[in-house]
Design an enzyme around this catalytic site. Sequence first.
Site, PDB file in Angstrom:
ATOM      1  N   ASP A  95       0.799  -1.253   0.073  1.00 52.87           N
ATOM      2  CA  ASP A  95      -0.145  -0.052   0.158  1.00 52.87           C
ATOM      3  C   ASP A  95       0.730   1.474  -0.189  1.00 52.87           C
ATOM      4  OD1 ASP A  95       1.097  -0.375   2.505  1.00 52.87           O
ATOM      5  OD2 ASP A  95      -0.831  -0.309   3.550  1.00 52.87           O
ATOM      6  N   HIS A  96       2.170   1.194   0.472  1.00 53.94           N
ATOM      7  CA  HIS A  96       2.638   2.261   0.691  1.00 53.94           C
ATOM      8  C   HIS A  96       3.507   2.959  -0.483  1.00 53.94           C
ATOM      9  CE1 HIS A  96       1.812   2.215   4.885  1.00 53.94           C
ATOM     10  NE2 HIS A  96       2.553   2.985   5.217  1.00 53.94           N
ATOM     11  N   ASP A 160       3.505  -0.977  11.582  1.00 56.46           N
ATOM     12  CA  ASP A 160       3.151   0.189  11.160  1.00 56.46           C
ATOM     13  C   ASP A 160       2.329   0.919  12.356  1.00 56.46           C
ATOM     14  OD1 ASP A 160       2.232   1.801   8.457  1.00 56.46           O
ATOM     15  OD2 ASP A 160       0.894   2.158  10.036  1.00 56.46           O
ATOM     16  N   ARG A 448      -1.917  12.316  10.134  1.00 54.18           N
ATOM     17  CA  ARG A 448      -0.837  12.965  10.410  1.00 54.18           C
ATOM     18  C   ARG A 448      -0.600  14.262   9.789  1.00 54.18           C
ATOM     19  NH1 ARG A 448       2.832   7.932  11.359  1.00 54.18           N
ATOM     20  NH2 ARG A 448       2.384   7.709  13.511  1.00 54.18           N
ATOM     21  N   SER A 643       6.246   7.345  13.336  1.00 54.08           N
ATOM     22  CA  SER A 643       6.111   6.097  12.550  1.00 54.08           C
ATOM     23  C   SER A 643       6.815   4.943  13.345  1.00 54.08           C
ATOM     24  CB  SER A 643       6.582   6.275  11.086  1.00 54.08           C
ATOM     25  OG  SER A 643       7.214   4.924  10.674  1.00 54.08           O
ATOM     26  N   ARG A 645       8.674   3.018  11.659  1.00 56.75           N
ATOM     27  CA  ARG A 645       9.772   2.636  10.719  1.00 56.75           C
ATOM     28  C   ARG A 645      11.039   2.092  11.506  1.00 56.75           C
ATOM     29  NH1 ARG A 645       9.332   8.532   8.304  1.00 56.75           N
ATOM     30  NH2 ARG A 645       7.123   7.731   7.991  1.00 56.75           N
TER      31      ARG A 645
END
Length: 754
Positions: A95-96, A160, A448, A643, A645
């Site tokens: 999706d990203h 995520d 965000r 995030s 990440r």
Amino acid sequence: MAFDLGMIKAVYAGMAERVNAARTKVGRPLTLTEKILYAHLYEGPATGAHERGQSYVDFAPDRVAMQDATAQMALLQFMQAGKPQAAVPSTVHCDHLIQARIGADQDLQDAYDENKEVYDFLASVSNKYGIGFWKPGAGIIHQVVLENYAFPGGMMIGTDSHTPNAGGLGMIAIGVGGADAVDVMAGMPWELKFPKVIGVKLTGKLNGWTSPKDVILKVAGILTVKGGTGAIVEYFGEGAESMSCTGKGTICNMGAEIGATTSVFSYDNSMREYLRATNRDEVVELADEVAEHLRADNEVYADPAAFYDQLIEIDLSTLEPHVNGPFTPDAAWPISQFAAVVKEHNWPAKLEVGLIGSCTNSSYEDLTRAASIAEQAVSKKLVAQAEFTITPGSEMVRYTTARDGLLDTFAQMGGVVLANACGPCIGQWARHTDDPTRRNSIITSFNRNFAKRNDGNPNTHAFVASPEIVTAFAIAGDLTFNPLVDKLVNSDGQEVMLDEPKGIELPTQGFAVEDAGYVAPAEDGSSVEVVVDPKSDRLQLLEGFKPWEGTDLKGLRLLIKAQGKCTTDHISMAGPWLKYRGHLDNISNNMLIGAINAFNGESNKVYNDMTRGYDTVPATARTYKAAGIGTVVVGDENYGEGSSREHAAMEPRHLGVRAVIVKSFARIHETNLKKQGMLGLTFANKADYDLIEENDSIDILGLENFTPGQPLKVVLTHKDGSQDAFMVNHTYNEGQIEWFKAGSALNLIRLQQK
Ligand code: MIC
Ligand code: SF4
């Protein structure tokens, strides 16, 4: 069938025994959060009580979800763990990486072409290790999880930070870094500090323009971006029961913006209806049997202040729509005050783009409410003054809303439907603007709004609101417009008002989809080969980080003293850099390029003592690394918010940073640092931040006796030879100290495999 009924049955089968054991050990009635957590202890039924906010506890989550931008690193690590299959049901969602440029079809095709190597890698690793694969275009991870996998009383982790979205279906769903996902997929315990529990009592009923989004926008204003740190937010009360399941998902989703570990609602009718509408009648039957364990004990609801660490009350009947921003999601403004605030701060009042959808707000209910506003643009002869885009959260939502004419309604208002993907929410947006230096405003229904997040432009002021408010603003093209009371002038020169939004919770004809986009893995993946081209600039196999050398760290150099907000977007920017999420060395070229250097107020310009001049952060780190000199990053409050990440932790580790010393950390980032074998430390006395000078040489002492609860000591040697010393705290437990010693948690798994 994509979901795993057997697993759900097994969870429910053990529920009563586990909840009862917990209640006995804890010795009092339990909140919902505690019930679900205790039902997922790795050890089985509780053998003791755990102290909220204190005890580190091992859990056994039921499933794992990963999105393509973080899955690459998660799976590169999992490949090193030496396991034949993922131990729990797991999925990957593409999706990203899809850029929003023109519109859904073309953008999706381009994404396939541009990311082929990465998609092929993810598809083949998934196939090999028994992981479900959701193709590009299938939808955004959290929406797809809600539609297919989330279940009341379950526990999952996802790579995520918005994984908590599944709390809308009563699941404890927690955002983590990829290394945590590796633990769970490797069948090992997953560790979390037992969270505190914040109760939010919702009374009354939403009405008019107010929507579930406004509940969380309001809560964000109350708790701020770090108010939820270390806590799970539990919503309850008649107001909670009167809201749709997807609305609850929106609230839980954005709990990430207050730093909460996750958020959750108890099992109720709205969840039953949503489960049925998404073809999961069996889950309803099973959940109904254990329904008493899928809500807090009655005593808790009778006297909430006695059982929650903090209690907030919101009356939905009087709650106003909110608009939050710019630059931070906790700047919360009720709509009645917003126009004045815009003027007072001199924010650009002209609205250039309104964007709806995303993982946060693209339910059928959201889109019908927004469409009921869009429709009025046509019927009342209003010409939308701003650009308008729609991002459906999944192919199922897209297909159903297209069938029911909603997407046509948006198109008539001038809206452009983007791919079912993150797109503009994560900077994957080729925004058409004539002058990027112009201060400008946009408004989204996303979660965000950090600077540069959507379009990479620091001049963009991004606000967040509900989809219906965003749609009304896009029509008005003006941030000082209040749709509740203001009139607009239409193309006939008449003054008209927008009527209140009207929504439909679930499609009356049911959801439909032709190809949801799911690919099941091979039964036996042992012969599937995963190929990574050694010359690739997108993917790079990992090499383990070096273990600790066994001594104190002396003569480290300051790499950067970051000032003010330093989110994971500042540490490892997304947008154009998402491309390198599978290639540690290449993505390290974005390390901390957004952080503000406290000594000159500039980004990506730090002193490099090797060259005696100023250089970019990554280049400076590389020169120190090449000379074998370790470095230190210093930061402010809530460092690493945003995030999940883990690149934000792996890049510094890769480029030779040995310690990150800050005033306070965001939870996921702190864990990510620990997992990668980095020292994440906090000033015992926050004012010591001021002692650090640009040219300092730094020693970190006490590592030979690195023990839980024992502070370490930092000695600074300034340029003139003078010294300062101060203590730093840490939250490492025994096991985490072993990660540090081994060089990373993964190194330890590999050692244990041998
Ligand atoms: C985000 O919303 O910031 C992201 C992009 O979804 C991230 C994950 C990532 O950086 O890949 C998140 O929230 O965890
Ligand atoms: Fe994607 Fe945005 Fe949701 Fe993150 S918040 S998962 S980038 S849509």
